[in-house]
Design a protein around this motif. Sequence first.
Motif, mmCIF file in Angstrom:
data_model
loop_
_atom_site.group_PDB
_atom_site.id
_atom_site.type_symbol
_atom_site.label_atom_id
_atom_site.label_comp_id
_atom_site.label_asym_id
_atom_site.label_seq_id
_atom_site.Cartn_x
_atom_site.Cartn_y
_atom_site.Cartn_z
ATOM 1 N N GLY A 235 -8.804 -15.844 -9.345
ATOM 2 C CA GLY A 235 -8.062 -14.671 -9.809
ATOM 3 C C GLY A 235 -8.614 -13.370 -9.258
ATOM 4 N N SER A 236 -9.935 -13.192 -9.327
ATOM 5 C CA SER A 236 -10.530 -11.946 -8.837
ATOM 6 C C SER A 236 -10.309 -11.782 -7.338
ATOM 7 N N ALA A 237 -10.363 -12.898 -6.590
ATOM 8 C CA ALA A 237 -10.175 -12.825 -5.143
ATOM 9 C C ALA A 237 -8.758 -12.410 -4.789
ATOM 10 N N ASN A 238 -7.775 -13.044 -5.399
ATOM 11 C CA ASN A 238 -6.383 -12.854 -4.999
ATOM 12 C C ASN A 238 -5.669 -11.722 -5.731
ATOM 13 N N LEU A 239 -6.199 -11.317 -6.863
ATOM 14 C CA LEU A 239 -5.566 -10.217 -7.602
ATOM 15 C C LEU A 239 -6.273 -8.880 -7.380
ATOM 16 N N PHE A 240 -7.519 -8.913 -6.948
ATOM 17 C CA PHE A 240 -8.272 -7.667 -6.814
ATOM 18 C C PHE A 240 -8.943 -7.500 -5.448
ATOM 19 N N PHE A 241 -9.873 -8.394 -5.107
ATOM 20 C CA PHE A 241 -10.705 -8.157 -3.925
ATOM 21 C C PHE A 241 -9.909 -8.107 -2.622
ATOM 22 N N LEU A 242 -9.087 -9.103 -2.356
ATOM 23 C CA LEU A 242 -8.319 -9.110 -1.100
ATOM 24 C C LEU A 242 -7.282 -7.990 -1.048
ATOM 25 N N PRO A 243 -6.521 -7.734 -2.144
ATOM 26 C CA PRO A 243 -5.613 -6.577 -2.108
ATOM 27 C C PRO A 243 -6.348 -5.257 -1.927
ATOM 28 N N MET A 244 -7.531 -5.130 -2.526
ATOM 29 C CA MET A 244 -8.308 -3.895 -2.356
ATOM 30 C C MET A 244 -8.693 -3.702 -0.897
ATOM 31 N N SER A 245 -9.131 -4.774 -0.249
ATOM 32 C CA SER A 245 -9.502 -4.687 1.162
ATOM 33 C C SER A 245 -8.313 -4.253 2.011
ATOM 34 N N GLY A 246 -7.150 -4.847 1.737
ATOM 35 C CA GLY A 246 -5.949 -4.479 2.484
ATOM 36 C C GLY A 246 -5.557 -3.027 2.272
ATOM 37 N N LYS A 247 -5.657 -2.553 1.030
ATOM 38 C CA LYS A 247 -5.305 -1.173 0.718
ATOM 39 C C LYS A 247 -6.265 -0.202 1.393
ATOM 40 N N LEU A 248 -7.539 -0.533 1.395
ATOM 41 C CA LEU A 248 -8.525 0.338 2.024
ATOM 42 C C LEU A 248 -8.298 0.428 3.534
ATOM 43 N N LYS A 249 -7.964 -0.692 4.159
ATOM 44 C CA LYS A 249 -7.693 -0.671 5.605
ATOM 45 C C LYS A 249 -6.497 0.231 5.909
ATOM 46 N N TYR A 250 -5.477 0.176 5.065
ATOM 47 C CA TYR A 250 -4.303 1.038 5.253
ATOM 48 C C TYR A 250 -4.692 2.509 5.124
ATOM 49 N N LEU A 251 -5.490 2.840 4.108
ATOM 50 C CA LEU A 251 -5.898 4.230 3.896
ATOM 51 C C LEU A 251 -6.774 4.737 5.042
ATOM 52 N N ILE A 252 -7.627 3.856 5.557
ATOM 53 C CA ILE A 252 -8.475 4.240 6.696
ATOM 54 C C ILE A 252 -7.608 4.515 7.925
ATOM 55 N N GLU A 253 -6.606 3.681 8.147
ATOM 56 C CA GLU A 253 -5.677 3.898 9.258
ATOM 57 C C GLU A 253 -4.968 5.238 9.124
ATOM 58 N N GLN A 254 -4.591 5.602 7.903
ATOM 59 C CA GLN A 254 -3.947 6.890 7.663
ATOM 60 C C GLN A 254 -4.885 8.043 8.003
#
Length: 246
Positions: A194-213
């Motif tokens: 649950g923590s991996a798929n509901l929090f950690f992996l989505p957080m990583s994806g969101k951070l990569k998007y924000l860094i790209e911005q």
Amino acid sequence: MDLVSIFGILLALTAIIGGQVLEGGHIGSLLQLTAFIIVLGGTTGAIMLQSSPKIFFEGMRLAKWIIWPPKANQQLLIEQVLTWSNLARKGGLLALESQLEQLQDAFTKKGLQMLVDGAEPEKIRVALEVEISTYEKHHLDASRVWQAAGGYAPTVGILGAVLGLIHVMENLSDPSKLGAGIAVAFVATVYGVGSANLFFLPMSGKLKYLIEQEVVMREMLIEGLVSIANGENPRVIESKLQGYII
């Protein structure tokens, strides 16, 4: 504040807890301190071992971006660049010196200072692109801390499940202790997956998007500064920078 991220977290938790209740289960059965310690402690230890101290702590710091992301107002940046362009056309590049005191961002201030100092356009581009490359690599490495957490957490959850089953096997002669061991076994798996798929992996994806911005914003700034250094018309500069906006 990113309300979408907050709503996403609440929705995920509501779906899991609501499903448990709808199936006739109790919320309390999902609360196991032992399983939580195993999964959180094991995952944290694994990513600390993988990462350098600087990258690890930077990854922890970036977590706040999920709720409070950096402001990336591309239109405001275009307006700022056009203001500088008009000032430079009227009073020369030295007229931009008065704008330096108003800047808080070190990258923007450095670029404008190079422009005021009369650096060649290509030198401005090269110097700032090196900084962008370093910034992007450092922050992407930090965001991968959460990606790593998403990879380790399910495995640590399985490890917790095995430990729980070992506890069960050791207490087969005492039925009163079997329930606790089985609960830890299954809940540890739930925590890990649950923590991996509901929090950690989505957080990583969101951070990569924000860094790209953030990187796009800096590339826009470079293009604007180089265009001013080349003496281009403000309307031409605006047209070029608008091309970055999707």
